[in-house]
Design an enzyme around this catalytic site. Structure first.
Site, PDB file in Angstrom:
ATOM      1  N   LYS A   1     -10.546  -1.108  10.780  1.00 47.80           N
ATOM      2  CA  LYS A   1     -10.429  -2.463   9.454  1.00 47.80           C
ATOM      3  C   LYS A   1     -10.780  -2.799  10.396  1.00 47.80           C
ATOM      4  CE  LYS A   1      -7.414  -0.298   6.390  1.00 47.80           C
ATOM      5  NZ  LYS A   1      -8.159  -0.253   5.116  1.00 47.80           N
TER       6      LYS A   1
ATOM      7  N   CYS B   1      -4.803   2.142  -3.588  1.00 49.54           N
ATOM      8  CA  CYS B   1      -3.306   2.501  -3.337  1.00 49.54           C
ATOM      9  C   CYS B   1      -2.267   1.616  -3.086  1.00 49.54           C
ATOM     10  CB  CYS B   1      -3.898   2.782  -2.074  1.00 49.54           C
ATOM     11  SG  CYS B   1      -4.875   4.506  -1.890  1.00 49.54           S
TER      12      CYS B   1
ATOM     13  N   HIS C   1       0.738  -1.230   0.263  1.00 45.63           N
ATOM     14  CA  HIS C   1       0.403   0.168   0.400  1.00 45.63           C
ATOM     15  C   HIS C   1       0.373   1.214  -0.054  1.00 45.63           C
ATOM     16  CE1 HIS C   1      -3.056   3.103   1.996  1.00 45.63           C
ATOM     17  NE2 HIS C   1      -4.164   2.115   1.409  1.00 45.63           N
TER      18      HIS C   1
END
Ligand code: PMP
Length: 417
Positions: free
Chosen positions: A237, A375, A134
């Site tokens: 998350k 990303c 990422h």
């Protein structure tokens, strides 16, 4: 990590239909259809237990922490420090001194880059990241390279999205000072062999940061068993609030690092001649933190453990297998990322259809997926794709959600021919 290797015998079963009732948002409709939420990799939804814990704290216990002698301040301090102990147990850190509250994974990685790497690295030193990272685990290291003259090396993957361990080992040398890798790829779901990566890096004297943003919601993470030096993750998350996350760091390393930001709480004494810094973990927590966020995160960890991480891993594994099998039956669908060891994510493209257009059609059907480069632009470049569609699974997803995804894709196939 056990995410995709569920213990078959005695694996507790997760009753996802019952779990769904813990998440009020799942009752809503989108575009007149029942919501099918397949974007938990970007941010998961919150169970009532988390919503209530935050509300309870805000309603009855809120004040600023640490400095107050009054009852509310003490209650808030207890809640915040209690949350830190909850996190310590969740990841099996040795001490609460090793648990730093931050805004999220991004801030955790930047903290390590700026306070561990920047003062130590110099021209000739090397940092290794993998090809599937990422941006949060690439850009901070590029900034360090610009600031110190160090060089960024990239450990390759293959077209299935597997980390090429032997190629990584070839990159390691005494010049390697830092290895920074994802535990689970957010774009493909690949689980990286983190323990092996850590052991090989340590053999060369390098320290290892693991980006655990996509790993902690899906399996047991034991930072001591992994042996990593730093481990970063985000609350949002993990069924917790936004704006709260954790940096785990080995105490000895955190002790040796200068503070990150200056301000209240991170000091012992301040004068215009000299300021002395507080002990861990306060040294890295300048200013008023996200107190209710920490409370919510602790409640999320209680919730997850009440379901059982083995049961969660096994449940999500079944959904990934089912979705992968069903998607492959749809003409023109290609799965992206087919590593044998995967957690919770299915990425794909449809011939002749831009992922964003596909995402829009799916949204009309109430199906929320993520489309784009996730990303991870260097990964997309390696795969030769501008974007993919990503369905990510969580505790509240069911085989019905997979069915809805497949049926919405069937409609998209009709629309686009
Ligand atoms: N790393 C990975 C693997 C991620 O999936 C994400 C979030 N998409 C991040 C880092 C950044 O997390 P945050 O935005 O919560 O800081």
């Amino acid at each position: 990590m056990a995410a995709t290797a569920p213990r078959v015998a005695n694996t507790p079963v997760l009753d996802a239909e019952r779990v769904r009732r813990d998440f009020p948002i799942l009752d809503r409709t989108v575009n007149g259809r029942p919501l099918v939420y397949l974007d938990s990799g970007a941010s998961s939804q919150r169970p009532v237990a988390v919503l209530r814990a935050v509300e309870e704290y805000e309603t009855h216990s809120h004040a600023n922490i640490h400095r107050g002698v009054h009852a509310l301040s003490q209650a808030a301090t207890e809640a915040f420090e209690g949350a830190r102990e909850r996190v310590r147990r969740f990841i099996n850190a040795r001490s609460t001194k090793e648990v730093i509250f931050v805004r999220g994974t991004t801030e955790a990685i930047n903290l390590v880059a700026q306070t561990y790497a920047r003062p130590r690295l110099k021209a000739g030193d090397e940092i290794i990241v993998s090809e599937l990272e990422h941006h949060a685990n690439i850009v901070p290291w590029q900034m360090i390279c610009e600031q110190t003259g160090a060089t960024l090396k990239v450990a390759p993957i293959n077209t299935r999205g597997e980390f090429l361990f032997d190629e990584y080992v070839k990159l390691l040398s005494p010049r390697t000072k830092i290895v920074a890798v994802a535990h689970v790829s957010n774009a493909l779901g690949t689980v990286l062999p983190v323990k092996k990566i850590v052991d090989a890096a340590h053999a060369q004297g390098a320290v290892v940061l693991v980006d655990g943003a996509q790993a902690v919601p899906h399996s047991h993470v034991d930072v001591r068993a992994l042996g990593c030096d730093f481990y970063a993750f985000s609350g949002h998350k993990l069924y917790g609030p936004t704006g709260i996350g954790v940096l785990y760091g080995r105490e000895e390393l955190l002790q040796s690092m200068p503070p990150w930001q200056g301000g209240g709480d991170m000091i012992l004494t301040v004068s215009f001649d000299k300021t002395t810094y507080n002990d861990l973990p306060a040294k890295f927590e300048a200013g008023t933190p996200n107190i209710s966020g920490a409370v919510g995160l602790a409640a999320a960890m209680d919730y997850i453990e009440s379901l059982g991480l083995d049961a969660i891993a096994a449940h999500e594994h079944r959904l990934v297998e089912l979705a992968s099998a069903e998607l492959q039956k749809i003409p023109g669908i290609q799965l992206i990322g087919t590593a044998p060891n995967k957690a919770s994510i299915v990425s794909f493209v449809m011939d002749g259809v831009h992922p964003h257009d596909l995402g829009t059609i799916l949204d009309h059907e109430g199906v929320a997926v993520r489309t784009g480069h996730h990303c991870a632009m260097p990964l997309m470049t390696f795969l030769g794709l501008p974007a993919t569609v990503r369905a990510s699974f969580a505790v509240y997803n069911t085989a019905n959600d997979v069915k809805s995804l497949v049926s919405a894709l069937g409609k998209a196939r009709e629309v686009f021919g």
